[in-house]
Design a protein around this motif. Structure first.
Motif, PDB file in Angstrom:
ATOM      1  N   TYR A   1     -12.273  82.714 -67.492  1.00  0.00           N
ATOM      2  CA  TYR A   1     -11.406  83.745 -68.055  1.00  0.00           C
ATOM      3  C   TYR A   1     -10.352  84.094 -67.006  1.00  0.00           C
TER       4      TYR A   1
ATOM      5  N   SER B   1      -6.517  78.508 -65.088  1.00  0.00           N
ATOM      6  CA  SER B   1      -7.102  78.737 -66.414  1.00  0.00           C
ATOM      7  C   SER B   1      -6.616  80.056 -66.986  1.00  0.00           C
TER       8      SER B   1
ATOM      9  N   GLY C   1      -7.880  82.510 -70.466  1.00  0.00           N
ATOM     10  CA  GLY C   1      -8.861  82.511 -71.537  1.00  0.00           C
ATOM     11  C   GLY C   1      -9.544  83.822 -71.729  1.00  0.00           C
TER      12      GLY C   1
ATOM     13  N   ILE D   1     -10.217  79.142 -74.288  1.00  0.00           N
ATOM     14  CA  ILE D   1      -9.990  78.920 -72.865  1.00  0.00           C
ATOM     15  C   ILE D   1      -9.069  77.725 -72.714  1.00  0.00           C
TER      16      ILE D   1
ATOM     17  N   CYS E   1      -7.257  75.275 -69.820  1.00  0.00           N
ATOM     18  CA  CYS E   1      -7.364  74.879 -68.416  1.00  0.00           C
ATOM     19  C   CYS E   1      -6.430  73.731 -68.116  1.00  0.00           C
TER      20      CYS E   1
END
Length: 576
Positions: free
Chosen positions: A160, A180, A182, A187, A189
């Motif tokens: 996150y 990342s 999220g 999410i 990445c």
């Protein structure tokens, strides 16, 4: 006056000190200083220039890298859960999910192709468990991608974020640079390997023995290095540049990334760094070596002749004197003016010391003999007249028996004094002599006093100066005797253990005791005049015969009486 100045100047110019200082100052010092300054200033300037150029190049390339990484971060934040394709993923309709997957796949492909440093792009839906991945040929093997996907699915909360910063993550024993964005719905990445980031250094100009690498801001190395550079220290928090490795072999220049947990490092071999200056440095060293080798033979001969050889002779002479031989004489060979004067002064000094030592020893022995004879004579005369006067009185009374007894004890008393003046006697012999003295006192005063001996029998053969105890007993008779009272005199001799094993001789009486002034004078060693002169002479005899190994003490006892104590270390009076 002017002639004396010229003479002093001429002597100074001929001295060894002048020649050595002149040679060092005029020849060696300027050359060495010039070479030292030129080489070190040149090295410093070259190092500063290369470090500055390298820092500018690193800064420019790291800035380009940061710009690209920040653009990827921006795409992550734009491609969030509110975009149409994300809404399709989350709608629950299979057709909408399929269309969103196709659109997202194509979008990831565009991102991958647009940026040089991003190897992988991934979208993961934690609620449905679905994921979409896109990667390049530099993204690593299949196992690594599977490990990344598995890590994201197993620990989604760790990914996150808001996508603003790129962190290092170690997955499957591989360090990855990852960003990342999220939440619990989706999410996103993006990641890359550090080897991909290092591709931009392939076209950079490098000297032989130099290299580039990427490390964390704490100094952990993320890319491969040559074996000889693997032990370098990248942990120093220092701006600009610094040196590391054996003998500071390598120059280290660093530039930190502003949007990720890494820094780009350039490593330059100092020898390659200096280039032609290294050759100049070696040439300077060679010149100094040749110069030194040309000077060494002459310098060695000069030092050996004018310094080393005379100093060796002086050292041998000093060692000989330390062993007690004062007959040594050092020859004055050809040498410098200073060394000739030093050797001549040494010879003269040793000769004077020898003469003074002999003279001082003779004077000391003569003084001690005179002192001992003087003290012994001071002990005797006051008793003689009293004895003769007593014999005269007994003759007038025609008491032949007392005269016989008196003359017998008096003759033994005189024989002891005359025969023992120049030697030590045993305690037993001294006590026998005191017995004769006490017999004379009894004849003179009758039995109005008591005399007692308490002696350790093992100490009767202990050697002491003659008349030592007799002087103490005679002092008690003189100051403690009371015709109308009962006078007590006691002699105690025993062995005691203090710091060392000692023999303690103590004579006590029941008289009035010593005046405090007399006790104070004895303690402070202030000479006595008048009363108790015999005890003072005995104290001086002890100090001459046993320096530092004896004590002579005066004190009073309760309720009244005087105590005279002598302490002699037992090693000073070995038994016969």
């Amino acid at each position: 006056m002017r002639k004396q100045k010229k003479e002093r100047k001429r002597k100074m110019q001929k001295s060894l000190k002048f020649h050595l200082i002149y040679t060092a100052c005029v020849v060696c010092v300027p050359v060495f200083l010039a070479l030292f300054v030129i080489v070190n200033v040149s090295i410093f300037l070259v190092q500063e220039k290369i470090a500055e150029d390298s820092r500018e190049m690193l800064s420019m390339n790291v800035q380009m890298m940061d710009e690209e990484l920040q653009k990827v971060s921006s795409y992550l934040k734009e491609d969030n859960g509110v975009s149409p394709e994300m809404e399709g993923f989350l709608s629950g309709d299979q057709w909408e999910e399929y269309k969103s997957e196709v659109i997202s796949f194509q979008k990831m492909q565009d991102i991958i192709m647009r940026f040089r440093y991003v190897d992988n792009y991934m979208c993961y839906l934690p609620k449905t468990g679905k994921s979409i991945c896109r990667f390049t040929e530099n993204s690593g093997d299949f196992i690594l991608r599977e490990a990344v996907e598995k890590t994201v699915k197993e620990n989604p909360e760790k990914f996150y974020g808001n996508g603003d910063y790129w962190f290092n993550r170690k997955i499957h024993d591989t360090n990855l640079l990852m960003c990342s964005w999220g939440n619990e719905d989706v999410i996103l990445c993006a990641w890359t390997t550090y080897d991909s980031l290092m591709t931009l250094t392939k076209n950079w100009k490098k000297t032989e023995g130099s290299s580039y690498c990427i490390t964390s801001k704490d100094g952990e190395v993320y890319t491969e290095l040559p074996k000889e550079m693997q032990d370098l220290d990248f942990t120093r928090k220092k701006d600009g540049y610094y040196f590391s490795g054996d003998y500071d072999k390598y120059l280290i220049i660093r530039e930190e990334s502003s949007c990720s947990d890494m820094q780009m490092v350039r490593i330059v071999n100092r020898r390659d760094l200096l280039g032609a200056l290294w050759t100049i440095r070696l040439l300077n060293v060679a010149i100094m070596v040749v110069f030194a080798f040309l000077m060494i033979p002459h310098l060695f001969v000069t030092l050996q002749k004018y310094i080393f050889h005379p100093i060796d002779l002086l050292e041998k002479g000093i060692r000989t004197v330390e062993q007690g031989d004062l007959s040594v004489k050092i020859p004055t060979d050809e040498s410098s003016t200073e060394m000739k004067h030093l050797i001549a002064s040494f010879n003269n000094m040793v000769s004077q010391i020898g003469e003074l030592k002999i003279r001082n020893y003779e004077e000391k022995m003569e003084y001690q003999k005179l002192m001992l004879d003087y003290m012994s004579l001071q002990i005797e005369p006051h008793f003689y007249l009293n004895a003769l006067n007593l014999i005269n009185t007994m003759a007038q009374m025609q008491d032949t028996e007392l005269i016989e007894k008196m003359t017998e004890n008096l003759s033994l008393y005189f024989r002891y004094i005359t025969s023992s003046r120049n030697k030590k006697v045993t305690i037993g012999q001294e006590l026998e002599h005191i017995g004769h003295y006490m017999n004379i006192m009894m004849i003179r005063f009758g039995e109005c006093f008591q005399y007692e001996e308490n002696v350790d029998e093992s100490l009767r053969s202990f050697l002491i100066p003659p008349l030592l105890i007799q002087t103490m007993v005679e002092n008690s008779m003189k100051y403690a005797f009371d015709v109308y009272g009962d006078t007590e005199i006691k002699v105690e001799i025993r062995e005691e253990m203090k710091d060392k094993k000692c023999v303690v001789i103590r004579v006590s009486d029941n008289g009035k005791g010593y005046p405090q002034e007399i006790i104070t004078r004895f303690e402070k060693e202030i000479p006595i005049e008048g009363t108790h002169i015999g005890l003072w002479n005995a104290k001086m005899r002890l100090q001459h015969l046993y320096p530092g190994a004896s004590k002579f003490l005066l004190s009073n006892r309760e309720p009244q009486g005087a105590v005279t104590t002598i302490v002699i270390e037992e090693t000073e009076g070995k038994e016969v």
